[in-house]
Each structure stands twice: as structure tokens, then as C-alpha cells.
Design a protein around this motif. Structure first.
Motif, PDB file in Angstrom:
ATOM      1  N   ILE A   1      32.537 -29.133  21.819  1.00 20.63           N
ATOM      2  CA  ILE A   1      32.858 -27.705  21.837  1.00 20.63           C
ATOM      3  C   ILE A   1      34.331 -27.537  21.499  1.00 20.63           C
ATOM      4  CG2 ILE A   1      33.057 -25.658  23.321  1.00 20.63           C
ATOM      5  CD1 ILE A   1      30.600 -26.718  24.854  1.00 20.63           C
ATOM      6  N   TYR A   2      34.643 -26.551  20.660  1.00 24.76           N
ATOM      7  CA  TYR A   2      36.000 -26.287  20.218  1.00 24.76           C
ATOM      8  C   TYR A   2      36.282 -24.794  20.327  1.00 24.76           C
ATOM      9  CZ  TYR A   2      34.976 -30.624  17.603  1.00 24.76           C
ATOM     10  OH  TYR A   2      34.564 -31.875  17.231  1.00 24.76           O
ATOM     11  N   THR A   3      37.551 -24.448  20.534  1.00 28.61           N
ATOM     12  CA  THR A   3      37.942 -23.052  20.357  1.00 28.61           C
ATOM     13  C   THR A   3      38.091 -22.790  18.857  1.00 28.61           C
ATOM     14  OG1 THR A   3      40.326 -23.467  20.415  1.00 28.61           O
ATOM     15  CG2 THR A   3      39.202 -23.065  22.543  1.00 28.61           C
ATOM     16  N   LEU A   4      38.059 -21.527  18.486  1.00 27.32           N
ATOM     17  CA  LEU A   4      38.248 -21.175  17.079  1.00 27.32           C
ATOM     18  C   LEU A   4      39.609 -21.669  16.593  1.00 27.32           C
ATOM     19  CD1 LEU A   4      37.204 -19.730  14.568  1.00 27.32           C
ATOM     20  CD2 LEU A   4      38.182 -17.603  15.450  1.00 27.32           C
ATOM     21  N   ALA A   5      40.639 -21.541  17.422  1.00 29.91           N
ATOM     22  CA  ALA A   5      41.971 -22.012  17.026  1.00 29.91           C
ATOM     23  C   ALA A   5      41.967 -23.510  16.764  1.00 29.91           C
ATOM     24  CB  ALA A   5      42.989 -21.667  18.110  1.00 29.91           C
ATOM     25  N   GLU A   6      41.263 -24.281  17.583  1.00 30.20           N
ATOM     26  CA  GLU A   6      41.188 -25.724  17.370  1.00 30.20           C
ATOM     27  C   GLU A   6      40.502 -26.045  16.048  1.00 30.20           C
ATOM     28  OE1 GLU A   6      41.019 -27.348  21.994  1.00 30.20           O
ATOM     29  OE2 GLU A   6      39.166 -26.734  20.979  1.00 30.20           O
ATOM     30  N   LEU A   7      39.458 -25.308  15.711  1.00 31.40           N
ATOM     31  CA  LEU A   7      38.759 -25.545  14.449  1.00 31.40           C
ATOM     32  C   LEU A   7      39.639 -25.204  13.254  1.00 31.40           C
ATOM     33  CD1 LEU A   7      35.235 -24.193  15.422  1.00 31.40           C
ATOM     34  CD2 LEU A   7      35.834 -26.574  14.943  1.00 31.40           C
ATOM     35  N   VAL A   8      40.421 -24.138  13.376  1.00 35.44           N
ATOM     36  CA  VAL A   8      41.336 -23.779  12.288  1.00 35.44           C
ATOM     37  C   VAL A   8      42.384 -24.873  12.106  1.00 35.44           C
ATOM     38  CG1 VAL A   8      43.075 -22.124  11.530  1.00 35.44           C
ATOM     39  CG2 VAL A   8      40.956 -21.307  12.569  1.00 35.44           C
ATOM     40  N   ARG A   9      42.924 -25.368  13.214  1.00 40.35           N
ATOM     41  CA  ARG A   9      43.939 -26.423  13.120  1.00 40.35           C
ATOM     42  C   ARG A   9      43.348 -27.695  12.517  1.00 40.35           C
ATOM     43  NH1 ARG A   9      45.125 -24.529  18.572  1.00 40.35           N
ATOM     44  NH2 ARG A   9      46.945 -23.139  18.485  1.00 40.35           N
ATOM     45  N   LEU A  10      42.140 -28.063  12.934  1.00 41.65           N
ATOM     46  CA  LEU A  10      41.511 -29.253  12.376  1.00 41.65           C
ATOM     47  C   LEU A  10      41.280 -29.117  10.878  1.00 41.65           C
ATOM     48  CD1 LEU A  10      38.852 -30.227  15.084  1.00 41.65           C
ATOM     49  CD2 LEU A  10      40.848 -31.574  14.395  1.00 41.65           C
TER      50      LEU A  10
ATOM     51  N   ARG B   1      44.548 -29.566   9.147  1.00 39.27           N
ATOM     52  CA  ARG B   1      45.010 -30.960   9.201  1.00 39.27           C
ATOM     53  C   ARG B   1      44.248 -31.824   8.194  1.00 39.27           C
ATOM     54  NH1 ARG B   1      43.858 -33.596  14.747  1.00 39.27           N
ATOM     55  NH2 ARG B   1      45.104 -31.777  15.366  1.00 39.27           N
ATOM     56  N   TYR B   2      42.924 -31.658   8.147  1.00 35.61           N
ATOM     57  CA  TYR B   2      42.131 -32.488   7.245  1.00 35.61           C
ATOM     58  C   TYR B   2      42.395 -32.140   5.781  1.00 35.61           C
ATOM     59  CZ  TYR B   2      39.489 -33.786  11.444  1.00 35.61           C
ATOM     60  OH  TYR B   2      39.132 -34.245  12.678  1.00 35.61           O
ATOM     61  N   ALA B   3      42.781 -30.906   5.510  1.00 40.85           N
ATOM     62  CA  ALA B   3      43.094 -30.494   4.139  1.00 40.85           C
ATOM     63  C   ALA B   3      44.561 -30.723   3.785  1.00 40.85           C
ATOM     64  CB  ALA B   3      42.751 -29.016   3.946  1.00 40.85           C
ATOM     65  N   HIS B   4      45.332 -31.264   4.747  1.00 40.30           N
ATOM     66  CA  HIS B   4      46.757 -31.557   4.553  1.00 40.30           C
ATOM     67  C   HIS B   4      47.583 -30.289   4.323  1.00 40.30           C
ATOM     68  CE1 HIS B   4      45.475 -35.722   4.349  1.00 40.30           C
ATOM     69  NE2 HIS B   4      44.680 -35.439   3.337  1.00 40.30           N
TER      70      HIS B   4
ATOM     71  N   GLN C   1      44.988 -21.913   4.626  1.00 43.35           N
ATOM     72  CA  GLN C   1      46.228 -22.593   4.996  1.00 43.35           C
ATOM     73  C   GLN C   1      46.920 -23.238   3.807  1.00 43.35           C
ATOM     74  OE1 GLN C   1      45.911 -24.539   9.155  1.00 43.35           O
ATOM     75  NE2 GLN C   1      43.772 -24.090   8.596  1.00 43.35           N
ATOM     76  N   ALA C   2      46.245 -23.276   2.677  1.00 42.54           N
ATOM     77  CA  ALA C   2      46.871 -23.808   1.469  1.00 42.54           C
ATOM     78  C   ALA C   2      47.929 -22.859   0.926  1.00 42.54           C
ATOM     79  CB  ALA C   2      45.814 -24.081   0.407  1.00 42.54           C
ATOM     80  N   PHE C   3      47.810 -21.546   1.267  1.00 44.06           N
ATOM     81  CA  PHE C   3      48.784 -20.601   0.711  1.00 44.06           C
ATOM     82  C   PHE C   3      49.429 -19.696   1.749  1.00 44.06           C
ATOM     83  CE2 PHE C   3      44.609 -18.538   0.403  1.00 44.06           C
ATOM     84  CZ  PHE C   3      44.861 -17.278   0.908  1.00 44.06           C
ATOM     85  N   LEU C   4      48.964 -19.718   3.006  1.00 42.49           N
ATOM     86  CA  LEU C   4      49.583 -18.903   4.045  1.00 42.49           C
ATOM     87  C   LEU C   4      50.597 -19.719   4.841  1.00 42.49           C
ATOM     88  CD1 LEU C   4      46.563 -16.913   5.562  1.00 42.49           C
ATOM     89  CD2 LEU C   4      48.316 -16.056   4.002  1.00 42.49           C
ATOM     90  N   PRO C   5      51.732 -19.118   5.229  1.00 43.39           N
ATOM     91  CA  PRO C   5      52.695 -19.858   6.055  1.00 43.39           C
ATOM     92  C   PRO C   5      52.232 -20.030   7.503  1.00 43.39           C
ATOM     93  CG  PRO C   5      53.454 -17.616   5.690  1.00 43.39           C
ATOM     94  CD  PRO C   5      52.229 -17.784   4.841  1.00 43.39           C
ATOM     95  N   LEU C   6      51.358 -19.134   7.956  1.00 49.48           N
ATOM     96  CA  LEU C   6      50.782 -19.224   9.292  1.00 49.48           C
ATOM     97  C   LEU C   6      49.460 -18.471   9.292  1.00 49.48           C
ATOM     98  CD1 LEU C   6      51.303 -16.203  10.755  1.00 49.48           C
ATOM     99  CD2 LEU C   6      53.620 -17.078  10.845  1.00 49.48           C
ATOM    100  N   VAL C   7      48.665 -18.678  10.339  1.00 50.98           N
ATOM    101  CA  VAL C   7      47.351 -18.047  10.412  1.00 50.98           C
ATOM    102  C   VAL C   7      47.296 -17.126  11.629  1.00 50.98           C
ATOM    103  CG1 VAL C   7      44.853 -18.409  10.579  1.00 50.98           C
ATOM    104  CG2 VAL C   7      46.275 -20.060   9.347  1.00 50.98           C
ATOM    105  N   PRO C   8      47.363 -15.803  11.410  1.00 49.19           N
ATOM    106  CA  PRO C   8      47.140 -14.867  12.525  1.00 49.19           C
ATOM    107  C   PRO C   8      45.642 -14.776  12.801  1.00 49.19           C
ATOM    108  CG  PRO C   8      47.646 -13.671  10.503  1.00 49.19           C
ATOM    109  CD  PRO C   8      47.680 -15.120  10.159  1.00 49.19           C
ATOM    110  N   LEU C   9      45.240 -15.087  14.031  1.00 53.90           N
ATOM    111  CA  LEU C   9      43.825 -15.322  14.304  1.00 53.90           C
ATOM    112  C   LEU C   9      43.333 -14.484  15.472  1.00 53.90           C
ATOM    113  CD1 LEU C   9      41.442 -17.181  13.377  1.00 53.90           C
ATOM    114  CD2 LEU C   9      42.127 -18.726  15.221  1.00 53.90           C
TER     115      LEU C   9
ATOM    116  N   ALA D   1      34.110 -34.006   8.420  1.00 50.72           N
ATOM    117  CA  ALA D   1      34.966 -32.974   7.832  1.00 50.72           C
ATOM    118  C   ALA D   1      36.129 -33.527   7.007  1.00 50.72           C
ATOM    119  CB  ALA D   1      35.484 -32.034   8.928  1.00 50.72           C
ATOM    120  N   PRO D   2      36.813 -34.608   7.429  1.00 48.36           N
ATOM    121  CA  PRO D   2      37.913 -35.100   6.582  1.00 48.36           C
ATOM    122  C   PRO D   2      37.454 -35.482   5.179  1.00 48.36           C
ATOM    123  CG  PRO D   2      38.022 -36.094   8.766  1.00 48.36           C
ATOM    124  CD  PRO D   2      36.703 -35.364   8.688  1.00 48.36           C
ATOM    125  N   GLY D   3      36.230 -35.946   5.051  1.00 50.05           N
ATOM    126  CA  GLY D   3      35.738 -36.404   3.758  1.00 50.05           C
ATOM    127  C   GLY D   3      35.541 -35.305   2.743  1.00 50.05           C
TER     128      GLY D   3
END
Length: 319
Positions: free
Chosen positions: A219-228, A231-234, A171-179, A300-302
Motif C-alpha cells: 500500500i502506498y500514498t499517492l505522494a509515494e507513488l508520484v515520487r517513485l 525516481r524510476y524515470a530519473h 516530472q520530466a518538465f515540472l520543477p515540482l508537483v503540486p498534488l 516499474a523501473p523497467g
């Protein structure tokens, strides 16, 4: 814990480095066989750790195990050439190596063997990975004089992981994540809790011949983990779930690129079943081992946020 000697196979990887750090804290003497000792320099500097040059797929393992109280096997791979029931890389890492280690334990008189499997291991599972992990568990129990304890974790997160870090970097270099498999469910567990599960089992003779399912508190969906992770990596980007056919095409194209693919068709096959502990099955879990689980949001944020990593460095430096 009295002073023990433990041989850790696959010890210079992500989980191994955390586990060995905790073993050293318990006063355990650790032997780490590796083909590339130069890559295990940080481990070799720890007190009581001996890094030994060895090819565990070819060399005689009995001398390594002489005088040891237990062997721990963390060797694993995520990708292999396609074959039935699984490809050669999966067979070598997940089946042949455990069989060699357990046979050497029996020959050297080592009574304990702690084995890293995976949640979802199933000889009839939809993926090569799952089928090879199940056959690896059979290999782990192959010697009656060696008491095996088997661990089946969901995806493991923590500093240095190749899961949340991978999605953060994307996500540091992609405009969106096709998952692909955006709705697949996971129960991620902190690497420190996995390490503690191994240590607590090593201490407790009642864990012999047992299987432990290791999942985190949520428990998380894969999409939720990608979003988190974004978010934590800004660098949070929109996540676009792909239809099954398009996701499979994407994975097939990834497999054509050099190096390990970001996602393979076998990874998608593994996600056909949710990677969570089934509450209907009364499995032994981390709680059985007296472990208070660590939330992903607490850790994870740390290690994903560059700002938090810098603040942590300054705090350690007293600035």
C-alpha cells in the motif's frame, strides 16, 4: 484449457492488450470488437485473434457472441460530465454497455461473463465513478442464465499504463508537483496479475457468481507513488501536498482544459476513501485465484526508466 472462444470488449486498451496476450498463450481464440480496427493492428497479428469492426454501444452484439464460451468486458472511462447520480459518459460505459453485453450473452447462449469493475464501487459512494461502477455490477448480474464473475482492482500499473507514466512525464518538465489528495492510499496491482486473475477465473467454474478484490502486495500514498515514478524515470521532483480547497480548485481548472483532465473533481471524490482492500472484509482476492503478486518495485523501473528500456532492447537484440 480446452480451446475456448472468448469475446473481449474493450480489448484494445491497456489491460486488454496484456490480457489478450495471455489468452493467446493459453490457446484461446479471441474476438475483439472495436470501432477503430486500425488501432488494433498489433492484436490482429496475434495467432487466434480476430479484430471485428463494431460499435458495441449501438450494434447488435448477438452475432459477435454466437458460439462463444465467455465474454469479457474491460470497457471503462475515468471522466464524465457531472450529473446525479453520475454523468452520461459513466452511464454509457459502466452501466449501459454491460447491460447490452449480458443481454446479448443470454440471447446467444453464452454461459460466462467476466466483468471489470473497480475497488471502491459503491452505489452510495462519494464519486460518480464509484456509483456508476456499482450499478454496472448490478447490470452484470441482470441475466440469470449468464454467470457473472466480477473483478474490483485498485489502480493497475504496467507497461503502457496511464498512471505511473503520467506522473513520470509530468516530472520530466515540472520543477515540482503540486498534488491534491497526497495522502490518499492505493494498493496498485500489476497488469499481468490482473490478466492472470481473469484467465484463472475463466478456467475455474467455482468462480462463477463471485466477486474478487484485486490489490497488490503493498500500500502506498499517492505522494509515494508520484515520487517513485519520478525516481524510476530519473526526474524526481519535490511533491507538494495541496490543501483540500486548493486541490479542488486545481481539479476544476484541469477540467476546463481540452482533452481528458489530469485530475478531475470526481477523481478527488473517489480518493475520499482509500483505494485498498479492507482487511476487515473477508473478500476473495488474487491469492484465492492462486496468483503470486508482483511488486511494483520489480516492474516499474523497467518501463519508466529510459536507460532500462534501452538496455532491455539491446538484450533482446543480442547486443
Amino acid at each position: 484449457m480446452r480451446e475456448l472462444k472468448v469475446v473481449v470488449f474493450g480489448g484494445n486498451g491497456f489491460i486488454g492488450s496484456h490480457l489478450i496476450g495471455q489468452l493467446v498463450g493459453e490457446g484461446v481464440r479471441v474476438v475483439v470488437p472495436t470501432r477503430r480496427p486500425e488501432r488494433a493492428g498489433a492484436l490482429a497479428m496475434l495467432p487466434g485473434v480476430q479484430v471485428v469492426a463494431a460499435d458495441i454501444g449501438k450494434d447488435d452484439l448477438v452475432p459477435l457472441l454466437q458460439g462463444a464460451d465467455a465474454a469479457i468486458n474491460l470497457v471503462g472511462v475515468l471522466h464524465s460530465r457531472r450529473a446525479k447520480p453520475y454523468g452520461p459518459q459513466f452511464r454509457h460505459a459502466h452501466v449501459d454497455i454491460p447491460r447490452r453485453i449480458v443481454a446479448a450473452c443470454a440471447a446467444a447462449g453464452v454461459p460466462r461473463y467476466l466483468h471489470m469493475s473497480a475497488l471502491g464501487a459503491d452505489s452510495d459512494g462519494p464519486s460518480m465513478y464509484q456509483r456508476s461502477k456499482a450499478d454496472g455490477e448490478v447490470a452484470a448480474r441482470a441475466e440469470p442464465t449468464v454467470a457473472a464473475t466480477i473483478f474490483r482492482p485498485s489502480v493497475v500499473f504496467g507497461p503502457g499504463d496511464n498512471f505511473l507514466n503520467m506522473f513520470a512525464k509530468m516530472q520530466a518538465f515540472l520543477p515540482l508537483v503540486p498534488l491534491a489528495c497526497a495522502d490518499a492510499q492505493f494498493q496498485p496491482i500489476y497488469v499481468g496479475d490482473v490478466a492472470r486473475a481473469f484467465i484463472n477465473a475463466l478456467k475455474d467454474p467455482k468462480t462463477r457468481q463471485q466477486v474478487y478484490a484485486l490489490g497488490g502486495p503493498s500500500i502506498y500514498t499517492l505522494a509515494e507513488l508520484v515520487r517513485l515514478s519520478g525516481r524510476y524515470a530519473h526526474h524526481q521532483r519535490p511533491v507538494i501536498g495541496l490543501p483540500a480547497a486548493l486541490g479542488r480548485l486545481q481539479a476544476a481548472l484541469f477540467e476546463l482544459l481540452p482533452g481528458d483532465p489530469l485530475m478531475s473533481r470526481d477523481n478527488l471524490d473517489s480518493m475520499a476513501h482509500d483505494n485498498v482492500i479492507d482487511p476487515a472484509i473477508q473478500a476473495l482476492t488474487a491469492a484465492t485465484l492462486g496468483i503470486k503478486l508482483t511488486a511494483l518495485e520489480a516492474v516499474a523501473p523497467g518501463y519508466l526508466s529510459p536507460h532500462d528500456r534501452f538496455d532491455d532492447f539491446r538484450a533482446r537484440a543480442g547486443r
